[in-house]
Design a protein around this motif. Structure first.
Motif, PDB file in Angstrom:
ATOM      1  N   GLU A  68       1.926 -23.726  32.103  1.00  0.00           N
ATOM      2  CA  GLU A  68       1.773 -22.395  32.690  1.00  0.00           C
ATOM      3  C   GLU A  68       0.725 -22.443  33.796  1.00  0.00           C
ATOM      4  OE1 GLU A  68       0.854 -19.601  29.637  1.00  0.00           O
ATOM      5  OE2 GLU A  68       2.408 -20.367  28.265  1.00  0.00           O
ATOM      6  N   VAL A  69       1.021 -21.759  34.876  1.00  0.00           N
ATOM      7  CA  VAL A  69       0.081 -21.697  35.992  1.00  0.00           C
ATOM      8  C   VAL A  69      -1.227 -21.080  35.512  1.00  0.00           C
ATOM      9  CG1 VAL A  69      -0.334 -20.756  38.286  1.00  0.00           C
ATOM     10  CG2 VAL A  69       1.963 -21.518  37.659  1.00  0.00           C
ATOM     11  N   GLY A  70      -2.330 -21.752  35.827  1.00  0.00           N
ATOM     12  CA  GLY A  70      -3.638 -21.306  35.378  1.00  0.00           C
ATOM     13  C   GLY A  70      -4.136 -22.070  34.170  1.00  0.00           C
ATOM     14  N   LYS A  71      -3.213 -22.674  33.414  1.00  0.00           N
ATOM     15  CA  LYS A  71      -3.594 -23.473  32.252  1.00  0.00           C
ATOM     16  C   LYS A  71      -3.245 -24.947  32.458  1.00  0.00           C
ATOM     17  CE  LYS A  71      -2.707 -19.627  29.052  1.00  0.00           C
ATOM     18  NZ  LYS A  71      -1.949 -19.196  27.846  1.00  0.00           N
ATOM     19  N   ASP A  72      -2.940 -25.304  33.690  1.00  0.00           N
ATOM     20  CA  ASP A  72      -2.412 -26.631  33.979  1.00  0.00           C
ATOM     21  C   ASP A  72      -3.461 -27.607  34.506  1.00  0.00           C
ATOM     22  OD1 ASP A  72      -2.704 -25.080  36.240  1.00  0.00           O
ATOM     23  OD2 ASP A  72      -1.085 -26.073  37.335  1.00  0.00           O
ATOM     24  N   LYS A  73      -4.716 -27.284  34.422  1.00  0.00           N
ATOM     25  CA  LYS A  73      -5.752 -28.154  34.979  1.00  0.00           C
ATOM     26  C   LYS A  73      -6.217 -29.190  33.955  1.00  0.00           C
ATOM     27  CE  LYS A  73      -5.541 -25.972  38.821  1.00  0.00           C
ATOM     28  NZ  LYS A  73      -4.801 -26.580  39.943  1.00  0.00           N
ATOM     29  N   VAL A  74      -5.256 -29.919  33.409  1.00  0.00           N
ATOM     30  CA  VAL A  74      -5.548 -31.021  32.491  1.00  0.00           C
ATOM     31  C   VAL A  74      -4.869 -32.268  33.046  1.00  0.00           C
ATOM     32  CG1 VAL A  74      -5.872 -29.609  30.432  1.00  0.00           C
ATOM     33  CG2 VAL A  74      -3.576 -30.360  31.057  1.00  0.00           C
ATOM     34  N   ILE A  75      -5.335 -33.435  32.614  1.00  0.00           N
ATOM     35  CA  ILE A  75      -4.860 -34.673  33.214  1.00  0.00           C
ATOM     36  C   ILE A  75      -4.816 -35.784  32.177  1.00  0.00           C
ATOM     37  CG2 ILE A  75      -7.180 -35.386  33.939  1.00  0.00           C
ATOM     38  CD1 ILE A  75      -5.911 -36.547  36.480  1.00  0.00           C
ATOM     39  N   ILE A  76      -3.808 -36.652  32.306  1.00  0.00           N
ATOM     40  CA  ILE A  76      -3.686 -37.864  31.491  1.00  0.00           C
ATOM     41  C   ILE A  76      -3.832 -39.057  32.430  1.00  0.00           C
ATOM     42  CG2 ILE A  76      -2.149 -39.265  30.062  1.00  0.00           C
ATOM     43  CD1 ILE A  76      -0.921 -36.719  28.993  1.00  0.00           C
ATOM     44  N   LEU A  77      -4.668 -40.009  32.045  1.00  0.00           N
ATOM     45  CA  LEU A  77      -4.935 -41.200  32.860  1.00  0.00           C
ATOM     46  C   LEU A  77      -4.126 -42.383  32.342  1.00  0.00           C
ATOM     47  CD1 LEU A  77      -8.846 -40.982  33.028  1.00  0.00           C
ATOM     48  CD2 LEU A  77      -7.179 -39.944  34.593  1.00  0.00           C
ATOM     49  N   SER A  78      -3.677 -43.228  33.257  1.00  0.00           N
ATOM     50  CA  SER A  78      -3.070 -44.495  32.846  1.00  0.00           C
ATOM     51  C   SER A  78      -4.166 -45.422  32.332  1.00  0.00           C
ATOM     52  CB  SER A  78      -2.345 -45.152  34.009  1.00  0.00           C
ATOM     53  OG  SER A  78      -3.276 -45.650  34.961  1.00  0.00           O
ATOM     54  N   ASN A  79      -3.781 -46.354  31.487  1.00  0.00           N
ATOM     55  CA  ASN A  79      -4.750 -47.306  30.956  1.00  0.00           C
ATOM     56  C   ASN A  79      -5.361 -48.136  32.070  1.00  0.00           C
ATOM     57  OD1 ASN A  79      -5.649 -49.899  29.366  1.00  0.00           O
ATOM     58  ND2 ASN A  79      -5.247 -48.321  27.839  1.00  0.00           N
ATOM     59  N   ARG A  80      -4.555 -48.446  33.075  1.00  0.00           N
ATOM     60  CA  ARG A  80      -5.056 -49.232  34.210  1.00  0.00           C
ATOM     61  C   ARG A  80      -6.158 -48.477  34.948  1.00  0.00           C
ATOM     62  NH1 ARG A  80      -2.142 -50.183  39.611  1.00  0.00           N
ATOM     63  NH2 ARG A  80      -0.551 -48.841  38.700  1.00  0.00           N
ATOM     64  N   LEU A  81      -5.915 -47.194  35.252  1.00  0.00           N
ATOM     65  CA  LEU A  81      -6.935 -46.404  35.937  1.00  0.00           C
ATOM     66  C   LEU A  81      -8.155 -46.196  35.059  1.00  0.00           C
ATOM     67  CD1 LEU A  81      -7.712 -44.663  38.411  1.00  0.00           C
ATOM     68  CD2 LEU A  81      -6.619 -42.724  37.261  1.00  0.00           C
ATOM     69  N   TRP A  82      -7.927 -45.964  33.785  1.00  0.00           N
ATOM     70  CA  TRP A  82      -9.034 -45.730  32.836  1.00  0.00           C
ATOM     71  C   TRP A  82      -9.946 -46.951  32.737  1.00  0.00           C
ATOM     72  CZ3 TRP A  82      -9.079 -47.567  27.411  1.00  0.00           C
ATOM     73  CH2 TRP A  82     -10.156 -47.063  26.685  1.00  0.00           C
TER      74      TRP A  82
END
Length: 449
Positions: free
Chosen positions: A140-154
């Motif tokens: 939902e717009v407004g609740k979408d400011k979450v992120i999943i990182l790849s293991n490589r980037l992490w």
């Protein structure tokens, strides 16, 4: 039968050890051909034939919009209509990708990222290693400011810090909260290194702009043909309801496997496998020539064995056994070479050359292929010398004593092998030259920018 085989093996080993120059040359020649062929076959097999690393991968399909000019991406309005009306799919989700600028307290970095609807990982069966997956409300717009990182980037950018969960990072200037990290594996070979929820405001849903890709998972028992028939019907409905935007658009349901891997690249893999097969064939011809030359020096030995009662079948079996011993030694050394070559291929290949799901390695099917290739190689280069040895005249050889000159048939066979070897080498050289010339021409094309 087993006793005769055992005797042939031990006698063959002793004979080969007495001729270390010939044995080493033949084994190294075969090892080069078998090793290169095995390494390239591992690439071909894992790319074109091995099942993708998803649960029930045959159910995964890509759903495209289609025009008379070919397939294209999907509009957001069409995607939501498809998802609502289609009954052939367990899940249908969308994604898109692009450049993303991430910044932390340490340093900024520009990478490729993807926005996907929250159920996308459920569709593919992918899991997170740390934290959680996207929740439905994250879309939902407004609740979408979450992120999943790849293991490589992490690991590379954040030092594998487990405390990253719940921490804010800025993506394209906006704050996002890290909620998950993917496990190591094929996801690290994807061009995308981070994922955010794909949230679309109702005012932004339209049918004119085709910008997203759509993937689906078929229900159990539903075939691609059945899903295609249903989607054709839905496309006709939308064309009638929205003639201005959908009159010329259809739908194409295609298997995920190799759907993003162009036919040209698939053809190039087969050509590369053919090239190393030519290399192996040249090696077999070379070793066969060496075996024929060696058979000339062993003609008296073979004649004496025949005079003592050995049948042609026994002599042929002994010589074939020696050929198989040479090929097995070359195969074992070739497997070691293939392991090294495979690691080298993985190191030098960019991530986007092959599908991310292709885990290039020496797997069990590849080992079985190498074993079969080794046996066939031994039979290929060993049959002609063994056959020639069983056809020579016993009285003629014994009359000559220790002198060796080689029969006319054997000399002709060696000449034919030499001609064949040069022909194969010339063909391989010409093909390689054409490839290099084509690549050079491509690098010289004026793009006009």
């Amino acid at each position: 039968m087993f006793g005769m085989l055992k005797q042939n093996i031990f006698y063959g080993i002793r004979t080969l050890l007495k001729n270390p120059g010939f044995t080493i040359t033949a084994v190294l020649t075969l090892a080069l051909g078998i090793g290169a062929t095995t390494a390239i076959f591992s690439v071909v097999y894992t790319t074109l034939f091995e099942p993708m690393p998803y649960p029930k991968p045959d159910q995964l399909v890509v759903v495209w919009s289609k025009t008379t000019e070919g397939r294209t991406q999907v509009s957001s309005a069409d995607f939501f209509d498809w998802k609502q009306r289609a009954r052939s799919f367990q899940y249908m989700e969308a994604w898109t990708g692009g450049e993303a600028n991430i910044s932390t307290q340490d340093r900024p970095q520009q990478i490729l990222g993807s926005a996907m609807t929250p159920g996308f990982n459920t569709l593919t069966g992918s899991k997170v290693m740390l934290g959680r997956d996207f929740l439905p409300e994250d879309g939902e717009v407004g609740k979408d400011k979450v992120i999943i990182l790849s293991n490589r980037l992490w690991s590379q950018h954040f030092g594998s810090d487990r405390a990253i969960l719940g921490q804010p990072i800025r993506v394209n200037g906006e704050p996002y909260t890290v909620v998950g990290v993917t496990p190591p594996g094929f996801l690290d070979r994807l061009p995308f290194q981070l994922w955010v929820p794909l949230a679309i405001a109702p005012a932004d849903i339209n049918r004119e702009f085709h910008w997203m890709s759509v993937m689906g998972r078929l229900k159990d028992g539903v075939t691609i043909a059945q899903a295609q028939a249903e989607m054709d019907g839905i496309a006709k409905q939308l064309a009638q309801e929205y003639p201005k935007t959908n009159a010329n658009f259809g739908v194409s349901v295609e298997p995920l496997h190799l759907d993003f891997f162009p036919k040209e690249k698939q053809r190039n893999l087969w050509l590369l496998l053919g090239a190393v097969a030519f290399l192996l064939l040249i090696g077999c011809v070379n070793v066969a020539n060496l075996m024929l030359a060696r058979a000339t020096t062993r003609s008296r030995e073979v004649a004496l064995r025949a005079a003592l009662g050995a049948s042609r079948f026994h002599i042929f079996g002994q010589l074939i056994t020696e050929s198989l011993l040479v090929s097995i030694a070359g195969g074992l050394l070739g497997i070691m070479l293939a392991l090294w070559l495979t690691k080298g291929i993985v190191m030098v290949l960019p991530n986007d050359i092959l599908p991310a799901e292709a885990d290039i390695r020496i797997s069990l099917p590849v080992l079985l292929f190498t074993m079969l290739l080794t046996v066939l190689t031994g039979l290929l280069f060993g049959s002609a010398p063994a056959w020639q040895a069983t056809r020579m005249s016993l009285m003629e050889v014994l009359k000559k004593g220790g002198r060796t000159g080689g029969s006319g048939a054997r000399t002709m066979a060696r000449r034919v092998l030499v001609v064949a070897e040069f022909a194969l080498a010339l063909t391989l050289l010409a093909a390689g030259g054409l490839w290099l010339r084509s690549f050079w021409n491509l690098t010289q094309i004026d793009l006009g920018i």
